[in-house]
Scaffold this motif. Structure first.
Motif: not given
Length: 260
Positions: A157, A160, A193, A197, A224, A230
């Protein structure tokens, strides 16, 4: 003295584990209950933070206190001040060297996902949901690519705060009981996450939207934007940390026998 507690909770009503100004977190409720029981402020340190809506079967916390009570008193006394969806499962005195987060050698999570054309009802919030059939072989192949030490930037994320995206996943197991799938993960640590994810990608592959090899491509991209959206926190459970036997702490709670 230093105490360790094992905590279970249904995360649906809370804004995650970590204390927030709103007070609507599991940590806030636990510390409020401990403070009432101990009649003095109590601050806890947890083994692993969980997101809003994520459940815990055995979160482990530690704290220091001058109050001496029997183990069962800490459990039952604190539970008296907790809401019905949070409960202390066990209490153990531990050496001062014990730290719930730093001493954990691994952490374990499980996702429970319902495969059904009809959305969940009695288990709403307790399971994830997909309405298309899932391909077990494809998901197993994709999941195997995650085992080992990797840079998991693609599953991280933006918020993070981990110092490094490199983590080691030691186990990914996928099983099925009836309409319910269980995805279990164990790693030295997880990024913010990261599991949600990863699950987004596994389910994309399981539903045939991507081929299993796509998981390796996402991993290698270190971006990402290369991964799937997510997945919902519904059905995600923190199974708890793993500690060395020398600490003599429980490794499971009764809720393990309930979870599919």
């Amino acid at each position: 003295m230093r105490l360790a507690l094992g905590i279970s909770y249904n995360g649906q009503a809370y804004e995650g584990w970590q204390s927030q100004p709103s007070g609507r977190t599991v940590q806030d409720r636990l510390e409020h209950a401990l403070t009432q029981f101990a009649a003095q402020p109590v601050s806890t340190v947890c083994a692993g933070r969980t997101d809003a809506g994520v459940h815990g079967l055995m979160q482990v916390v530690h704290f220091d206190t001058a109050l001496h009570r029997e183990e069962f008193s800490w459990m039952r006394g604190t539970n008296r001040f907790l809401p019905p969806d949070i409960a202390v499962q066990w209490a153990r005195p531990v050496p001062d060297a014990f730290h719930s987060r730093a001493c954990a050698t691994a952490r374990r999570y499980a996702y429970v996902v319902l495969e059904s054309p009809v959305r969940p009802s009695v288990d709403a919030g307790r399971v994830g949901w997909v309405f298309r059939p899932l391909d077990d072989s494809a998901m197993q192949k994709a999941a195997s690519m995650l085992v080992g030490q990797h840079d998991f930037t693609s599953f991280r994320a933006s918020a993070c705060q981990a110092k490094s995206p490199v983590k080691t996943i030691s186990r990914v197991e996928i099983s099925r009981r009836g309409a319910y799938w269980r995805f279990e993960f164990q790693a030295d640590a997880f990024l913010h996450h990261m599991i949600r994810n990863i699950m987004g990608c596994i389910l994309q592959i399981g539903q045939g939207h991507q081929v299993p090899e796509w998981m390796g491509q996402v991993l290698e991209a270190r971006d990402r934007d290369a991964a799937a959206p997510t997945f919902s926190p519904d059905g995600l459970y923190f199974l708890g940390p793993v500690y060395a036997p020398e600490w003599n702490l429980p490794s499971r709670t009764a809720a393990y026998d309930w979870l599919p």
